[in-house]
Write a protein that holds these residues in place. Structure first.
Motif, PDB file in Angstrom:
ATOM      1  N   ASP A  92     -41.037 -21.491 -14.710  1.00 20.88           N
ATOM      2  CA  ASP A  92     -39.594 -21.314 -14.911  1.00 20.88           C
ATOM      3  C   ASP A  92     -39.089 -22.156 -16.088  1.00 20.88           C
ATOM      4  N   THR A  93     -39.940 -22.968 -16.646  1.00 16.28           N
ATOM      5  CA  THR A  93     -39.568 -23.796 -17.797  1.00 16.28           C
ATOM      6  C   THR A  93     -39.152 -22.931 -18.976  1.00 16.28           C
ATOM      7  N   GLY A  94     -38.060 -23.346 -19.642  1.00 15.93           N
ATOM      8  CA  GLY A  94     -37.592 -22.613 -20.806  1.00 15.93           C
ATOM      9  C   GLY A  94     -36.161 -22.954 -21.139  1.00 15.93           C
ATOM     10  N   VAL A  95     -35.664 -22.317 -22.179  1.00 12.99           N
ATOM     11  CA  VAL A  95     -34.258 -22.446 -22.540  1.00 12.99           C
ATOM     12  C   VAL A  95     -33.503 -21.297 -21.872  1.00 12.99           C
ATOM     13  N   TYR A  96     -32.523 -21.664 -21.088  1.00 14.34           N
ATOM     14  CA  TYR A  96     -31.714 -20.689 -20.364  1.00 14.34           C
ATOM     15  C   TYR A  96     -30.376 -20.527 -21.081  1.00 14.34           C
ATOM     16  N   ASP A  97     -30.028 -19.300 -21.401  1.00 10.03           N
ATOM     17  CA  ASP A  97     -28.735 -19.089 -22.010  1.00 10.03           C
ATOM     18  C   ASP A  97     -27.924 -18.037 -21.272  1.00 10.03           C
ATOM     19  N   CYS A  98     -26.647 -18.249 -21.365  1.00 12.55           N
ATOM     20  CA  CYS A  98     -25.659 -17.430 -20.678  1.00 12.55           C
ATOM     21  C   CYS A  98     -25.233 -16.297 -21.611  1.00 12.55           C
ATOM     22  N   VAL A  99     -24.998 -15.145 -21.043  1.00 17.17           N
ATOM     23  CA  VAL A  99     -24.519 -14.010 -21.833  1.00 17.17           C
ATOM     24  C   VAL A  99     -23.314 -13.378 -21.145  1.00 17.17           C
ATOM     25  N   ALA A 100     -22.550 -12.651 -21.918  1.00 16.41           N
ATOM     26  CA  ALA A 100     -21.404 -11.931 -21.371  1.00 16.41           C
ATOM     27  C   ALA A 100     -21.229 -10.631 -22.142  1.00 16.41           C
ATOM     28  N   GLY A 101     -20.679  -9.654 -21.457  1.00 15.44           N
ATOM     29  CA  GLY A 101     -20.436  -8.390 -22.120  1.00 15.44           C
ATOM     30  C   GLY A 101     -19.694  -7.442 -21.212  1.00 15.44           C
ATOM     31  N   ARG A 102     -19.125  -6.406 -21.814  1.00 19.99           N
ATOM     32  CA  ARG A 102     -18.480  -5.403 -20.989  1.00 19.99           C
ATOM     33  C   ARG A 102     -19.544  -4.675 -20.179  1.00 19.99           C
ATOM     34  N   VAL A 104     -23.781  -5.636 -19.374  1.00 16.96           N
ATOM     35  CA  VAL A 104     -24.947  -6.497 -19.593  1.00 16.96           C
ATOM     36  C   VAL A 104     -26.145  -5.807 -18.957  1.00 16.96           C
ATOM     37  N   THR A 105     -27.146  -5.543 -19.774  1.00 15.46           N
ATOM     38  CA  THR A 105     -28.372  -4.938 -19.259  1.00 15.46           C
ATOM     39  C   THR A 105     -29.521  -5.906 -19.501  1.00 15.46           C
ATOM     40  N   ARG A 106     -30.718  -5.474 -19.203  1.00 16.62           N
ATOM     41  CA  ARG A 106     -31.881  -6.341 -19.428  1.00 16.62           C
ATOM     42  C   ARG A 106     -32.188  -6.531 -20.904  1.00 16.62           C
ATOM     43  N   THR A 107     -31.512  -5.776 -21.759  1.00 12.51           N
ATOM     44  CA  THR A 107     -31.773  -5.899 -23.190  1.00 12.51           C
ATOM     45  C   THR A 107     -30.516  -5.989 -24.047  1.00 12.51           C
ATOM     46  N   SER A 108     -29.340  -5.934 -23.462  1.00 10.96           N
ATOM     47  CA  SER A 108     -28.135  -5.939 -24.292  1.00 10.96           C
ATOM     48  C   SER A 108     -26.978  -6.668 -23.643  1.00 10.96           C
ATOM     49  N   TYR A 109     -26.119  -7.204 -24.489  1.00  8.98           N
ATOM     50  CA  TYR A 109     -24.909  -7.933 -24.089  1.00  8.98           C
ATOM     51  C   TYR A 109     -24.080  -8.106 -25.351  1.00  8.98           C
ATOM     52  N   ASP A 110     -22.920  -8.690 -25.225  1.00  8.28           N
ATOM     53  CA  ASP A 110     -22.061  -8.874 -26.397  1.00  8.28           C
ATOM     54  C   ASP A 110     -22.046 -10.310 -26.920  1.00  8.28           C
ATOM     55  N   TYR A 111     -22.090 -11.282 -26.029  1.00  5.81           N
ATOM     56  CA  TYR A 111     -21.973 -12.688 -26.425  1.00  5.81           C
ATOM     57  C   TYR A 111     -23.066 -13.510 -25.763  1.00  5.81           C
ATOM     58  N   ARG A 112     -23.409 -14.599 -26.441  1.00  9.76           N
ATOM     59  CA  ARG A 112     -24.514 -15.449 -25.973  1.00  9.76           C
ATOM     60  C   ARG A 112     -24.187 -16.905 -26.235  1.00  9.76           C
ATOM     61  N   GLY A 113     -24.508 -17.795 -25.299  1.00  8.76           N
ATOM     62  CA  GLY A 113     -24.302 -19.220 -25.491  1.00  8.76           C
ATOM     63  C   GLY A 113     -25.463 -19.857 -26.228  1.00  8.76           C
ATOM     64  N   GLN A 114     -25.393 -21.170 -26.399  1.00 14.05           N
ATOM     65  CA  GLN A 114     -26.408 -21.903 -27.157  1.00 14.05           C
ATOM     66  C   GLN A 114     -27.647 -22.213 -26.326  1.00 14.05           C
ATOM     67  N   GLY A 115     -27.492 -22.252 -25.031  1.00 16.16           N
ATOM     68  CA  GLY A 115     -28.646 -22.477 -24.173  1.00 16.16           C
ATOM     69  C   GLY A 115     -28.741 -23.905 -23.653  1.00 16.16           C
ATOM     70  N   THR A 116     -29.452 -24.043 -22.546  1.00 19.44           N
ATOM     71  CA  THR A 116     -29.717 -25.340 -21.955  1.00 19.44           C
ATOM     72  C   THR A 116     -31.181 -25.379 -21.511  1.00 19.44           C
ATOM     73  N   GLN A 117     -31.825 -26.523 -21.745  1.00 14.12           N
ATOM     74  CA  GLN A 117     -33.258 -26.632 -21.474  1.00 14.12           C
ATOM     75  C   GLN A 117     -33.506 -26.930 -20.002  1.00 14.12           C
ATOM     76  N   VAL A 118     -34.434 -26.181 -19.426  1.00  7.69           N
ATOM     77  CA  VAL A 118     -34.910 -26.444 -18.066  1.00  7.69           C
ATOM     78  C   VAL A 118     -36.411 -26.702 -18.148  1.00  7.69           C
ATOM     79  N   THR A 119     -36.832 -27.846 -17.635  1.00  3.22           N
ATOM     80  CA  THR A 119     -38.246 -28.198 -17.642  1.00  3.22           C
ATOM     81  C   THR A 119     -38.690 -28.500 -16.222  1.00  3.22           C
ATOM     82  N   VAL A 120     -39.703 -27.780 -15.761  1.00  2.00           N
ATOM     83  CA  VAL A 120     -40.229 -27.968 -14.415  1.00  2.00           C
ATOM     84  C   VAL A 120     -41.633 -28.537 -14.538  1.00  2.00           C
ATOM     85  N   SER A 121     -41.816 -29.740 -14.027  1.00  2.00           N
ATOM     86  CA  SER A 121     -43.124 -30.396 -14.117  1.00  2.00           C
ATOM     87  C   SER A 121     -43.964 -30.089 -12.873  1.00  2.00           C
ATOM     88  N   SER A 122     -45.267 -30.028 -13.075  1.00  2.00           N
ATOM     89  CA  SER A 122     -46.173 -29.707 -11.955  1.00  2.00           C
ATOM     90  C   SER A 122     -46.629 -30.950 -11.224  1.00  2.00           C
TER      91      SER A 122
END
Length: 122
Positions: A92-102, A104-122
């Motif tokens: 699940d580690t990665g950069v997570y970003d928020c999107v918004a749109g009229r 939102v599908t698995r491949t499209s949206y209108d707006y996107r945030g800068q993202g926040t890092q999530v790191t899961v250690s084993s």
């Protein structure tokens, strides 16, 4: 225009939990009933859809990889969408970003945030 600002990322051990938040602002955000969602990108991998929720909250979708572990919700009074992540795995580690749109599908949206890092250690 719509601005999206994420927060809540960080470092957590496998099996742990994190809650991401995304605050939306902008004149047009309150004019339309925007669907909001989350995408993520792991190191060396393509960006992928995680979850999305319609304005009313009546239509929610998740990627198969997070079903049963992640929960998306929103508070329209605060223009904020949340992603509650439980039973986190190293993958699940990665950069997570928020999107918004009229829409939102698995491949499209209108707006996107800068993202926040999530790191899961084993």
């Amino acid at each position: 225009q719509v601005q999206l600002v994420e927060s809540g990322g960080g470092l957590v051990q496998a099996g742990g939990s994190l809650r991401l938040s995304c605050a939306a602002s902008g004149r047009s955000f309150n004019r339309y009933s925007y669907t909001m969602g989350w995408f993520r990108q792991a190191p060396g991998k393509e960006r992928e859809f995680v979850a999305r929720i319609t304005w009313s909250g009546g239509d929610i979708a998740y990627a198969d990889s997070v079903k049963g572990r992640f929960t998306i919700s929103r508070d329209n009074a605060k223009n904020t969408v949340y992603l509650e992540m439980n039973s986190l795995k190293p993958e699940d580690t990665g950069v997570y970003d928020c999107v918004a749109g009229r829409v939102v599908t698995r491949t499209s949206y209108d707006y996107r945030g800068q993202g926040t890092q999530v790191t899961v250690s084993s």
